[in-house]
Structure formats: structure tokens, C-alpha cells
Design a protein around this motif. Sequence first.
Motif, PDB file in Angstrom:
ATOM      1  N   ARG A   1       0.842  -1.352   0.042  1.00 34.61           N
ATOM      2  CA  ARG A   1      -0.079   0.180   0.054  1.00 34.61           C
ATOM      3  C   ARG A   1       0.996   1.368  -0.137  1.00 34.61           C
ATOM      4  O   ARG A   1       0.469   2.317  -0.368  1.00 34.61           O
ATOM      5  N   THR A   2       2.014   1.095   0.557  1.00 34.87           N
ATOM      6  CA  THR A   2       2.910   2.382   0.622  1.00 34.87           C
ATOM      7  C   THR A   2       3.602   2.666  -0.772  1.00 34.87           C
ATOM      8  O   THR A   2       4.008   3.522  -0.968  1.00 34.87           O
ATOM      9  N   VAL A   3       3.638   1.579  -1.750  1.00 32.05           N
ATOM     10  CA  VAL A   3       3.943   1.967  -3.423  1.00 32.05           C
ATOM     11  C   VAL A   3       3.128   1.246  -4.213  1.00 32.05           C
ATOM     12  O   VAL A   3       2.467   0.333  -3.706  1.00 32.05           O
ATOM     13  N   GLU A   4       3.324   1.432  -5.222  1.00 34.99           N
ATOM     14  CA  GLU A   4       2.830   0.703  -6.661  1.00 34.99           C
ATOM     15  C   GLU A   4       3.748   0.228  -7.460  1.00 34.99           C
ATOM     16  O   GLU A   4       4.732   0.717  -7.734  1.00 34.99           O
ATOM     17  N   ILE A   5       3.866  -1.241  -7.012  1.00 39.74           N
ATOM     18  CA  ILE A   5       4.813  -2.211  -7.755  1.00 39.74           C
ATOM     19  C   ILE A   5       4.586  -2.547  -9.111  1.00 39.74           C
ATOM     20  O   ILE A   5       3.720  -2.891  -9.434  1.00 39.74           O
ATOM     21  N   ALA A   6       5.750  -2.240 -10.027  1.00 35.69           N
ATOM     22  CA  ALA A   6       5.381  -2.894 -11.492  1.00 35.69           C
ATOM     23  C   ALA A   6       6.962  -3.796 -11.738  1.00 35.69           C
ATOM     24  O   ALA A   6       7.833  -3.761 -11.069  1.00 35.69           O
ATOM     25  N   GLY A   7       6.523  -4.700 -12.743  1.00 31.73           N
ATOM     26  CA  GLY A   7       8.057  -5.378 -12.983  1.00 31.73           C
ATOM     27  C   GLY A   7       8.050  -5.798 -14.405  1.00 31.73           C
ATOM     28  O   GLY A   7       7.076  -5.438 -15.158  1.00 31.73           O
ATOM     29  N   MET A   8       9.250  -6.109 -14.742  1.00 37.75           N
ATOM     30  CA  MET A   8       9.696  -6.581 -16.078  1.00 37.75           C
ATOM     31  C   MET A   8      10.654  -7.623 -16.177  1.00 37.75           C
ATOM     32  O   MET A   8      11.371  -8.008 -15.046  1.00 37.75           O
ATOM     33  N   TRP A   9      10.525  -8.439 -16.952  1.00 35.37           N
ATOM     34  CA  TRP A   9      11.319  -9.711 -17.291  1.00 35.37           C
ATOM     35  C   TRP A   9      11.987  -9.480 -18.686  1.00 35.37           C
ATOM     36  O   TRP A   9      11.441  -9.495 -19.688  1.00 35.37           O
ATOM     37  N   PRO A  10      13.275  -9.096 -18.638  1.00 35.54           N
ATOM     38  CA  PRO A  10      14.072  -8.871 -19.842  1.00 35.54           C
ATOM     39  C   PRO A  10      14.720 -10.155 -20.575  1.00 35.54           C
ATOM     40  O   PRO A  10      14.874 -11.318 -19.897  1.00 35.54           O
ATOM     41  N   ARG A  11      14.506 -10.244 -21.735  1.00 40.24           N
ATOM     42  CA  ARG A  11      14.824 -11.464 -22.402  1.00 40.24           C
ATOM     43  C   ARG A  11      14.998 -11.115 -23.866  1.00 40.24           C
ATOM     44  O   ARG A  11      13.996 -10.365 -24.546  1.00 40.24           O
TER      45      ARG A  11
ATOM     46  N   SER B   1      12.959 -20.145 -12.750  1.00 42.89           N
ATOM     47  CA  SER B   1      12.770 -19.915 -14.326  1.00 42.89           C
ATOM     48  C   SER B   1      12.455 -18.477 -14.511  1.00 42.89           C
ATOM     49  O   SER B   1      12.860 -17.998 -15.629  1.00 42.89           O
ATOM     50  N   THR B   2      11.891 -17.890 -13.559  1.00 44.27           N
ATOM     51  CA  THR B   2      11.316 -16.478 -13.774  1.00 44.27           C
ATOM     52  C   THR B   2      11.593 -15.723 -12.588  1.00 44.27           C
ATOM     53  O   THR B   2      11.032 -15.681 -11.726  1.00 44.27           O
ATOM     54  N   ILE B   3      12.422 -14.555 -12.863  1.00 44.28           N
ATOM     55  CA  ILE B   3      12.583 -13.545 -12.052  1.00 44.28           C
ATOM     56  C   ILE B   3      12.057 -12.145 -12.580  1.00 44.28           C
ATOM     57  O   ILE B   3      12.382 -12.013 -13.795  1.00 44.28           O
ATOM     58  N   VAL B   4      11.508 -11.183 -11.520  1.00 46.58           N
ATOM     59  CA  VAL B   4      10.987 -10.061 -11.952  1.00 46.58           C
ATOM     60  C   VAL B   4      11.836  -8.910 -11.456  1.00 46.58           C
ATOM     61  O   VAL B   4      11.824  -8.733 -10.306  1.00 46.58           O
ATOM     62  N   GLN B   5      12.283  -7.968 -12.456  1.00 43.30           N
ATOM     63  CA  GLN B   5      13.108  -6.803 -12.195  1.00 43.30           C
ATOM     64  C   GLN B   5      11.777  -5.824 -11.606  1.00 43.30           C
ATOM     65  O   GLN B   5      11.139  -5.700 -12.633  1.00 43.30           O
ATOM     66  N   SER B   6      11.933  -5.481 -10.521  1.00 38.63           N
ATOM     67  CA  SER B   6      10.834  -4.449  -9.934  1.00 38.63           C
ATOM     68  C   SER B   6      11.298  -3.107  -9.779  1.00 38.63           C
ATOM     69  O   SER B   6      12.251  -2.886  -9.048  1.00 38.63           O
ATOM     70  N   VAL B   7      10.043  -2.357  -9.943  1.00 40.09           N
ATOM     71  CA  VAL B   7      10.331  -0.821  -9.661  1.00 40.09           C
ATOM     72  C   VAL B   7       9.114  -0.323  -9.008  1.00 40.09           C
ATOM     73  O   VAL B   7       7.960  -1.120  -9.259  1.00 40.09           O
ATOM     74  N   ALA B   8       9.069   0.513  -8.237  1.00 37.47           N
ATOM     75  CA  ALA B   8       7.874   0.956  -7.437  1.00 37.47           C
ATOM     76  C   ALA B   8       7.967   2.541  -7.543  1.00 37.47           C
ATOM     77  O   ALA B   8       9.002   3.257  -7.458  1.00 37.47           O
TER      78      ALA B   8
END
Length: 199
Positions: free
Chosen positions: A37-47, A158-165
Motif C-alpha cells: 500500500r505504500t508503493v505501487e510496484i511494477a515488474g519487467m522480465w528482460p529477454r 525460471s522467472t525473476i522479475v526486475q521490480s520498480v515502484a
Amino acid sequence: EEDRLVAVFARAPGSTSSRGGAPLQSPAFVRMRERLRTVEIAGMWPRERALMTGGGADLVEGAGVSSNYFRVLGIPLAAGRAFTDEEDKAAARVAVVSATFARSRLGGETPLGATVVLDGEAFDVIGVLPRASERSYLGADVFTPLNIHRGNEPVPASTIVQSVARLAPGVSADQASNEVAQTMRDIVLELPLVMRGWS
């Protein structure tokens, strides 16, 4: 407001580092996106993706991103739109491309409606990123739905998510850090076989 952006990392079992860390495993990303609730988190999986052309295939830098990724970064698209939540969850065959890719590969600044074939699958271009901000996207040229959500959590290894918020209004980085740390502790307790030792 770039000063409101923060990276979200995890610490692998045995790590004693107090700075930086590893990208989030998919179960942690899904639950943090639901609960924070203190952040809105988003993610990306580069490939890398294989772009099929008339002359064969070329490798291009791609990334799967959550539907809120561009909004969290605070960068509006130059043309078209980003993915919807429904498109992300359905793994819709839609793509957002960089301005450089649009110009060099698709023959124009706003190739909305064009089709790109990635790894043998056709994607409709629905958005184009602003040229001035391309370096913010870690060098990727083609963005497709991340498709990591409750009910579709790939095997963590197999899947890791680079996350920014983005910090919520009135919230400090310390407050967000405390909530993220507590949420990770809760996730580890819920999923001990998958997340044991992570923090």
C-alpha cells in the motif's frame, strides 16, 4: 517525479548484503503487487526475442512488463496505449515498441496496428514509447505483457522479475522499505518450500 521511484529487491539465502540484491521471484512479485500500500510496484522480465523478418530472424531486446509498468515509471507513450490488466492476465498478443524500433523496423514513427512476429508468434503493435526516454527502459525495443499473476506463477528459478515502484503520496522510502520487508517475511512463512531463506 523520479525521486518517488524506488527499486525493490530480494536477498537470496545466505546473503548478508544490505544494498541491492536479487530480482523478485514470481510468487513474491505477485503477492507484493496485491498487498503493498505504500508503493505501487511494477515488474519487467528482460529477454531476447527472435524477430522474424522476410529474410529470416534477428535477435532483438525484449521484455515482458506488467500492465502498470509505464505508468509507474511516469512516462506517457508517444502514440497508442499500454496494455490493460486484462491483456496482461490473458497473455494477449500485443506489443509496445521503442521509437527507434518503430522507425528502423516498422518504417514509421507511429506504426500502430502493425504486426511483429516474435519467436514465431504474431503481436499487434498498440503503443510506441517516446524517443527521449528510451534509456529508461533498459535498452529493450519490444515490450509484451508480463503475464505473471495469481494462477500463473512460473517456477521461481525460471522467472525473476526486475521490480520498480512508485512511492504513494506522503510515504517515505523508509516507510515503504519497512512494509516491503514485512511483506516478504509474510510471504516466506506462507511459501516455505519456495521462499525459505529469502528476505
